[in-house]
Enzyme design. Sequence first.
Site: not given
Length: 429
Positions: A22-23, A92, A122-125, A326
């Site tokens: 999936k990923n 996601r 978060p998606i800051d990176q 995580i």
Amino acid sequence: MDVYKIKGGNRLKGTIKVSGAKNSAVALIPATLLADSPVTIEGLPEIADVYILKEILEEVGAKVTFENGTMTVDPTHVEDMALPNGNIKKLRASYYLMGAMLGKFGHAAIGLPGGCHLGPRPIDQHIKGFEALGAKVSNEHGAIYLRAEQLEGTKVYLDVVSVGATINIMLAAVRAKGRTIIENAAKEPEIIDVATLLSNMGANIKGAGTNIIRIEGVDALHGTNHTIIPDRIEAGTFMIMAALIGDGVQIDNVIPLHLEALIAKLQEMGVVIEEREDSLFIPRVEHLKSVDVKTLVYPGFATDLQQPFTVLMTQADGTSVITDTIYSARFKQIDELRRMNGDGRVEGSTAIIKGPTPLEAASVRASDLRAGAALVLAGLIADGETEIHDIYHIERGYGKLIKKLTALGADIRRVTLEPVEISNADNAL
Ligand SMILES: CC(=O)N[C@H]1[C@@H](OP(=O)(O)OP(=O)(O)OC[C@H]2O[C@@H](n3ccc(=O)[nH]c3=O)[C@H](O)[C@@H]2O)O[C@H](CO)[C@@H](O)[C@@H]1O
Ligand SMILES: C=C(OP(=O)(O)O)C(=O)O
């Protein structure tokens, strides 16, 4: 409303085949948009996330066929459309449309993603990487707008080791001008899989699978054929299942190297695992010892297996402790397992589980994908008939689950519940 009904106690025996990862799938599919001719991917899992991505690609003008796990995407007429809402919010990994569209067009407008609620995600990176490549980034009404004159290669150091940020920056950087270096990159096998597809499309990527990835931008990418890697999390779920209630289970389409941390922990618990080239065999387990586990980035113990693993801990002799480094709040399954007589409690980012406790059937709710997988495993060993609600979470990540488990001898059905009619008399105070 559909639920799974599982009558527990049947010993499982035979062979079960793992689907494509999936990923990987959720990154490979957006990556096809970067090509200027058709890309074919074989072995994709038949899961909700894949069907939703297919619809999103069609929305932006790609021609997509998907049959028996093989998807062909013709991106020739893809348009630089904004995707602020709708399907984007259902998974996601829709955030990979940001990197893919930015790489292709130099701009993109993509709604903030959905996916499992595991605490803050978060998606800051990702944003840091896009900005370093020269994109101006703004958040407008819940959608991320990315605009660049020309993406320029750069050095990006990730403050947090992130699978999504590593892949997203890679997707944008393959078409940037010059060299991009991603430092402190994530090393998951899915990153290598995506880099392999991009390389076969004409990209120049070195170091995927290590913590430094070097990318030389190219002017154009072309179509290719690619076979996806097996899903190590689905494989791991089946391995835990075999340890719980197997009577000799062979798991096919596995890369054992991707599962080293799980294999080591299972062995520590007393599970025998016979490794073959691309399969594993787990004989019936008579006694499980308690263990302590900490989830870590790859090649450490995967957070995605933490939740299914807690079910095994309920059957181990003694107290087991599992810490998720995580996603510290990824323990919603523990409350549901308690409804089933499991003896577990959560303290901070750790679950403490005492065993062995026989589980009892109950009506439970899948709060997220792997919590749902954990409840399926619990249902398979519980006394009586377990009913699992909100199975759409489970079907985001496990394809043909009922068919696969039934073939091993499980008693599991997907049932549509009739809506309960509440008469006026019932409503009266
Ligand atoms: C579609 C997909 O591949 N999903 C997987 C991916 O999610 P995903 O790619 O979202 O997970 P990340 O590797 O990015 O997240 C790892 C950690 O970094 C944090 N973080 C991440 C990005 C960021 O910009 N800032 C930040 O702080 C997250 O909150 C988390 O604590 O890896 C996770 C960790 O192995 C898995 O559980 C998910 O199954
Ligand atoms: C958390 C997961 O998925 P996603 O990142 O797609 O929500 C998962 O696969 O366990």
